[in-house]
Write a protein that holds these residues in place. Structure first.
Motif, mmCIF file in Angstrom:
data_model
loop_
_atom_site.group_PDB
_atom_site.id
_atom_site.type_symbol
_atom_site.label_atom_id
_atom_site.label_comp_id
_atom_site.label_asym_id
_atom_site.label_seq_id
_atom_site.Cartn_x
_atom_site.Cartn_y
_atom_site.Cartn_z
ATOM 1 N N HIS A 103 16.292 -0.038 -18.683
ATOM 2 C CA HIS A 103 17.168 0.966 -19.279
ATOM 3 C C HIS A 103 17.987 0.362 -20.416
ATOM 4 O O HIS A 103 18.194 1.009 -21.451
ATOM 5 C CB HIS A 103 18.100 1.555 -18.219
ATOM 6 C CG HIS A 103 17.416 2.434 -17.220
ATOM 7 N ND1 HIS A 103 16.436 3.330 -17.568
ATOM 8 C CD2 HIS A 103 17.585 2.556 -15.881
ATOM 9 C CE1 HIS A 103 16.022 3.970 -16.479
ATOM 10 N NE2 HIS A 103 16.689 3.515 -15.449
ATOM 11 N N ALA A 104 18.450 -0.866 -20.222
ATOM 12 C CA ALA A 104 19.236 -1.534 -21.256
ATOM 13 C C ALA A 104 18.399 -1.771 -22.513
ATOM 14 O O ALA A 104 18.844 -1.524 -23.637
ATOM 15 C CB ALA A 104 19.785 -2.858 -20.725
ATOM 16 N N ILE A 105 17.173 -2.254 -22.328
ATOM 17 C CA ILE A 105 16.280 -2.510 -23.468
ATOM 18 C C ILE A 105 15.989 -1.224 -24.223
ATOM 19 O O ILE A 105 16.097 -1.164 -25.453
ATOM 20 C CB ILE A 105 14.968 -3.155 -22.982
ATOM 21 C CG1 ILE A 105 15.220 -4.604 -22.531
ATOM 22 C CG2 ILE A 105 13.910 -3.122 -24.081
ATOM 23 C CD1 ILE A 105 14.016 -5.253 -21.867
ATOM 24 N N HIS A 106 15.628 -0.182 -23.498
ATOM 25 C CA HIS A 106 15.266 1.070 -24.155
ATOM 26 C C HIS A 106 16.479 1.793 -24.710
ATOM 27 O O HIS A 106 16.353 2.547 -25.687
ATOM 28 C CB HIS A 106 14.502 1.960 -23.179
ATOM 29 C CG HIS A 106 13.100 1.498 -22.943
ATOM 30 N ND1 HIS A 106 12.005 2.099 -23.518
ATOM 31 C CD2 HIS A 106 12.602 0.462 -22.207
ATOM 32 C CE1 HIS A 106 10.902 1.467 -23.150
ATOM 33 N NE2 HIS A 106 11.243 0.469 -22.349
ATOM 34 N N GLY A 107 17.626 1.586 -24.106
ATOM 35 C CA GLY A 107 18.841 2.214 -24.610
ATOM 36 C C GLY A 107 19.324 1.599 -25.906
ATOM 37 O O GLY A 107 19.937 2.285 -26.737
ATOM 38 N N THR A 137 9.855 -7.825 -27.065
ATOM 39 C CA THR A 137 9.200 -7.981 -28.364
ATOM 40 C C THR A 137 8.114 -6.934 -28.561
ATOM 41 O O THR A 137 8.024 -6.305 -29.621
ATOM 42 C CB THR A 137 8.598 -9.392 -28.498
ATOM 43 O OG1 THR A 137 9.655 -10.360 -28.429
ATOM 44 C CG2 THR A 137 7.857 -9.553 -29.814
ATOM 45 N N LYS A 138 7.288 -6.714 -27.540
ATOM 46 C CA LYS A 138 6.209 -5.744 -27.656
ATOM 47 C C LYS A 138 6.759 -4.322 -27.827
ATOM 48 O O LYS A 138 6.199 -3.518 -28.578
ATOM 49 C CB LYS A 138 5.289 -5.817 -26.441
ATOM 50 C CG LYS A 138 4.413 -7.058 -26.405
ATOM 51 C CD LYS A 138 3.489 -7.045 -25.205
ATOM 52 C CE LYS A 138 2.562 -8.254 -25.201
ATOM 53 N NZ LYS A 138 1.667 -8.256 -24.018
ATOM 54 N N LEU A 194 7.813 0.301 -31.422
ATOM 55 C CA LEU A 194 8.728 1.184 -32.143
ATOM 56 C C LEU A 194 8.543 1.039 -33.651
ATOM 57 O O LEU A 194 8.536 2.037 -34.386
ATOM 58 C CB LEU A 194 10.178 0.863 -31.763
ATOM 59 C CG LEU A 194 10.612 1.191 -30.327
ATOM 60 C CD1 LEU A 194 12.051 0.747 -30.110
ATOM 61 C CD2 LEU A 194 10.461 2.676 -30.037
ATOM 62 N N ALA A 195 8.385 -0.203 -34.109
ATOM 63 C CA ALA A 195 8.184 -0.441 -35.538
ATOM 64 C C ALA A 195 6.894 0.208 -36.016
ATOM 65 O O ALA A 195 6.854 0.850 -37.070
ATOM 66 C CB ALA A 195 8.169 -1.939 -35.819
ATOM 67 N N ALA A 196 5.831 0.058 -35.232
ATOM 68 C CA ALA A 196 4.543 0.641 -35.606
ATOM 69 C C ALA A 196 4.638 2.164 -35.674
ATOM 70 O O ALA A 196 4.081 2.790 -36.582
ATOM 71 C CB ALA A 196 3.472 0.211 -34.613
ATOM 72 N N THR A 197 5.333 2.765 -34.723
ATOM 73 C CA THR A 197 5.492 4.217 -34.727
ATOM 74 C C THR A 197 6.242 4.675 -35.969
ATOM 75 O O THR A 197 5.878 5.667 -36.613
ATOM 76 C CB THR A 197 6.230 4.681 -33.462
ATOM 77 O OG1 THR A 197 5.484 4.279 -32.299
ATOM 78 C CG2 THR A 197 6.397 6.190 -33.443
ATOM 79 N N ALA A 231 13.014 -2.939 -39.815
ATOM 80 C CA ALA A 231 13.341 -4.238 -39.213
ATOM 81 C C ALA A 231 14.717 -4.202 -38.564
ATOM 82 O O ALA A 231 14.896 -4.622 -37.408
ATOM 83 C CB ALA A 231 13.274 -5.335 -40.266
ATOM 84 N N ILE A 232 15.692 -3.669 -39.282
ATOM 85 C CA ILE A 232 17.058 -3.600 -38.752
ATOM 86 C C ILE A 232 17.115 -2.673 -37.543
ATOM 87 O O ILE A 232 17.782 -2.968 -36.545
ATOM 88 C CB ILE A 232 18.025 -3.124 -39.855
ATOM 89 C CG1 ILE A 232 18.109 -4.188 -40.962
ATOM 90 C CG2 ILE A 232 19.410 -2.837 -39.279
ATOM 91 C CD1 ILE A 232 18.869 -3.739 -42.193
ATOM 92 N N ALA A 233 16.378 -1.570 -37.603
ATOM 93 C CA ALA A 233 16.402 -0.590 -36.514
ATOM 94 C C ALA A 233 15.860 -1.154 -35.211
ATOM 95 O O ALA A 233 16.255 -0.702 -34.126
ATOM 96 C CB ALA A 233 15.616 0.654 -36.914
#
Length: 305
Positions: free
Chosen positions: A208-212, A251-252, A257-260, A273-275
């Motif tokens: 949850h922390a990572i995705h949040g 990282t994955k 997210l970057a690819a999307t 990159a910043i996002a």
């Protein structure tokens, strides 16, 4: 008025990322002796038995009995529905006309089933489909909490009022999410993936922390703190449940997210990159190339084409 921000929800986050959309597709009534072969679905196929009994047959597996109230999800595999565990079948295209997805087969109507598809993004969808078993069967006794949803789906499917098809699709989406919840709580959800992580209260907190806040400068220590565990206990449990280390998962996820964003937005590589937690496009590019075997610019061009 006090407005509360809803906490991070990994399942909702991933379903949004893979652009999961539910669409009702078939209504079948059957009786006597019958059997239908369904081709491999391009995404996920969902079926809810509303009346009677049938058998679900997949290559390499024992026939699975289904009864009223049972729900089943088939993940990218051809399957057969039939009145018997063995016997002749006919292709689905011979049963369902292209302009009418409500059909009858056999002698009588002692059996009925509603079916639909859960469509996912062609690229990111693997995040969901690879985490699920080839078939998920939720028995009626465990699906009691969604009985009212199934009843509403029955009513709306046969409703001629405006918006009935949209409501049916939304009901199917809610039923599918509930089926995933029930699967998470079952003992069969033991594969090494993010779904298994959600079934563990400590690891779920870290997810949850990572995705949040995926752009946060997370470390194993800070994620262990979120999980309420020691660093070593957290790292070991995370790896055991998900099959990869916490920072590898982070990282994955950032690269996904970057690819999307590269595929679906016109944001600059620096903005992306910043996002996702990198200080420069150079830092993002090095990691992106390692994961996707091409630079962000090459990836964007490839998917634009």
């Amino acid at each position: 008025m006090i407005v509360q921000t809803q906490s991070a929800d990994v399942l909702s986050d991933i379903l949004a990322t893979v652009q999961a959309q539910a669409r009702c597709s078939i209504s079948l009534k059957a009786g006597g002796s019958w059997g239908i072969d369904f081709p491999m679905p391009s995404h996920l196929k969902f079926n809810a038995v509303r009346r009677g009994l049938c058998w679900l047959r997949l290559d390499g597996q024992d026939p699975i009995p289904l009864q009223a109230g049972d729900c089943v999800v088939v993940v990218r595999a051809p399957f057969t529905l039939s009145s018997e565990p063995e016997g002749p079948t006919i292709p689905a295209r011979e049963v369902f006309a292209s302009d009418n997805l409500a059909a009858s087969i056999g002698d009588g109507d002692d059996f009925s089933i509603l079916g639909g598809s859960v469509e996912v993004d062609g690229t990111d969808g693997v995040l969901l489909t690879s985490a699920l078993p080839p078939v998920m069967t939720i028995r009626s006794d465990r699906a009691a909490s969604i009985g009212w949803l199934l009843a509403e789906l029955d009513r709306e499917w046969n409703n001629t009022a405006p918006g009935a098809r949209l409501i049916s699709n939304d009901l199917l989406r809610m039923i599918f999410v509930q089926v995933l919840r029930i699967h998470l709580a079952s003992e069969s959800a033991h594969a090494q993936n993010w779904l298994s992580g959600l079934a563990n209260i400590n690891i779920a907190r870290a997810l949850h922390a990572i995705h949040g806040n995926p752009a946060h400068a997370w470390t194993v220590e800070s994620l262990a703190h979120e999980a309420g565990q020691s660093r070593s206990a957290f790292a070991g449990r995370f790896k055991a449940l998900l099959g990869e280390a916490p920072m590898e998962y982070l990282t994955k996820w950032r690269m996904r997210l970057a690819a999307t964003k590269l595929r679906t937005t016109s944001a600059s590589i620096t903005e992306i990159a910043i996002a996702v937690g990198y200080n420069s496009d150079t830092a993002l590019s090095a990691t992106f190339r390692r994961i996707h075997q091409m630079s962000p610019a090459q990836y964007r061009r490839a998917h634009q084409q």
